[in-house]
Write a protein that holds these residues in place. Structure first.
Motif, PDB file in Angstrom:
ATOM      1  N   ASP A   1     -14.151 -40.031  -6.644  1.00 35.51           N
ATOM      2  CA  ASP A   1     -13.545 -41.292  -7.062  1.00 35.51           C
ATOM      3  C   ASP A   1     -12.024 -41.148  -7.199  1.00 35.51           C
ATOM      4  OD1 ASP A   1     -16.022 -42.496  -7.119  1.00 35.51           O
ATOM      5  OD2 ASP A   1     -16.313 -42.164  -9.279  1.00 35.51           O
TER       6      ASP A   1
ATOM      7  N   GLU B   1      -9.083 -43.218  -5.280  1.00 28.04           N
ATOM      8  CA  GLU B   1      -8.025 -43.921  -5.994  1.00 28.04           C
ATOM      9  C   GLU B   1      -6.646 -43.439  -5.531  1.00 28.04           C
ATOM     10  OE1 GLU B   1      -6.061 -46.486  -8.514  1.00 28.04           O
ATOM     11  OE2 GLU B   1      -8.135 -46.457  -7.818  1.00 28.04           O
TER      12      GLU B   1
ATOM     13  N   ARG C   1      -5.984 -44.986  -2.193  1.00 34.13           N
ATOM     14  CA  ARG C   1      -5.733 -46.414  -2.345  1.00 34.13           C
ATOM     15  C   ARG C   1      -4.272 -46.651  -2.743  1.00 34.13           C
ATOM     16  NH1 ARG C   1      -5.273 -50.259  -6.002  1.00 34.13           N
ATOM     17  NH2 ARG C   1      -5.395 -48.761  -7.707  1.00 34.13           N
TER      18      ARG C   1
END
Length: 307
Positions: free
Chosen positions: A209, A213, A216
């Protein structure tokens, strides 16, 4: 940055020198087709050329283009094979060092050999030749536009300056995200390869995760920068048409110069975009170079402490 480039030159200096010479030749030819375009358009506009002369000028222009493309092919081939050679060298060094007793975690070794070594090697192939070609093209094209019409040359230069400032301002943040992503990926891979207890499954999922992130946030920075730069390119093109059109109407320049300047701006956008991407690449390569160097030096430091 200096240490990265000094290492590249030490390993492949002779081949890099040949690539630099070829790249200078490519850059030197970049503005020649614009000159032919200007002369042909002006001659046609004022009916000062006959069919044989037109054919000769077009043939000469095509010859220059083909020569430039041939040199570009040669530069790309030599830089590509050089990059693959460096990838092979890095992978052998990492593998042999680990085989000779250096305690590199298996997950870290796997990601470094498969991904980081390849990215560093590919960068090495064009580390010198790529910026020489693109910077040389910028200098040649801007110089040609400025010599034809100084006002249009100022616009071309003004298009590039803010782009450089924007990239320098945003790339540091991108570099931090690149280093963070590599370290997280190494840690997750180490846990998977070592087959830790199931209690670490949630930790690995959290690291995946975190990688998402991080990427992103990198997308946000890169795409926002690209948006602003594309807008600046559009503004420059419109400004050249406005100023150039006004100068033509006032009788202070000719149509061929405006067309050549407009085409020149298009020619500038490609090397400018490439240099921006290259700066990002060299910044990321520097981060990964430091990470790989740390990986190779840490076991040596530990051995010295033990001794």
């Amino acid at each position: 940055m200096i240490q990265l480039y000094s290492t590249i030159w030490r390993v492949s200096g002779r081949r890099q020198f040949i690539l630099i010479l070829l790249s200078l030749a490519v850059a030197g030819l970049s503005a020649v087709p614009l000159s032919y375009q200007k002369e042909i358009i002006n001659a046609l506009t004022h009916a000062k050329i006959d069919s044989p002369s037109l054919f000769v000028m077009c043939a000469e222009m095509m010859g220059v283009i083909l020569l430039s493309l041939t040199l570009k092919w040669l530069v790309s081939y030599r830089s590509g094979t050089l990059g693959e050679d460096i990838i092979r060298l890095l992978r052998k060094r990492l593998y042999l060092d680990n085989a000779n007793g250096k305690s590199i975690p298996k997950g870290t070794l796997t990601t470094t050999i498969s991904a980081e070594a390849e990215e560093l090697g590919k960068f090495t192939g064009g580390a010198f030749s790529d910026p020489v070609v693109q910077l040389g093209t910028l200098v040649a094209v801007i110089g040609y536009i400025a010599s034809s019409q100084p006002g249009l040359g100022v616009i071309a230069l003004a298009m590039i300056t803010p782009q450089v400032i924007i990239i320098l301002a945003t790339q540091r943040k991108v570099n931090e995200l690149v280093a963070k992503r590599v370290r997280i990926l190494r840690g997750a891979t180490n846990r998977i390869v070592n087959e830790d207890d199931g209690e670490d499954a949630s930790t690995i999922e959290e690291e995946f995760d975190a990688i998402f992130e991080t990427r992103r946030r990198m997308f946000i920075w890169k795409l926002s920068t690209k948006f602003v730069i594309s807008a600046l390119n559009a503004v420059a093109t419109v400004a050249v048409l406005v100023l150039g059109g006004w100068l033509v109407l006032e009788g202070r320049t000719d149509v061929g110069t405006v067309v050549a300047a407009t085409m020149g701006l298009s020619r500038l956008q490609a090397p400018t975009s490439f240099l921006i991407a290259f700066y990002r690449q060299v910044s990321a390569a520097r981060v990964k170079f430091d990470l790989v160097r740390e990986l190779l030096e840490e076991p040596q430091a530990s051995a010295r402490k033990t001794g």
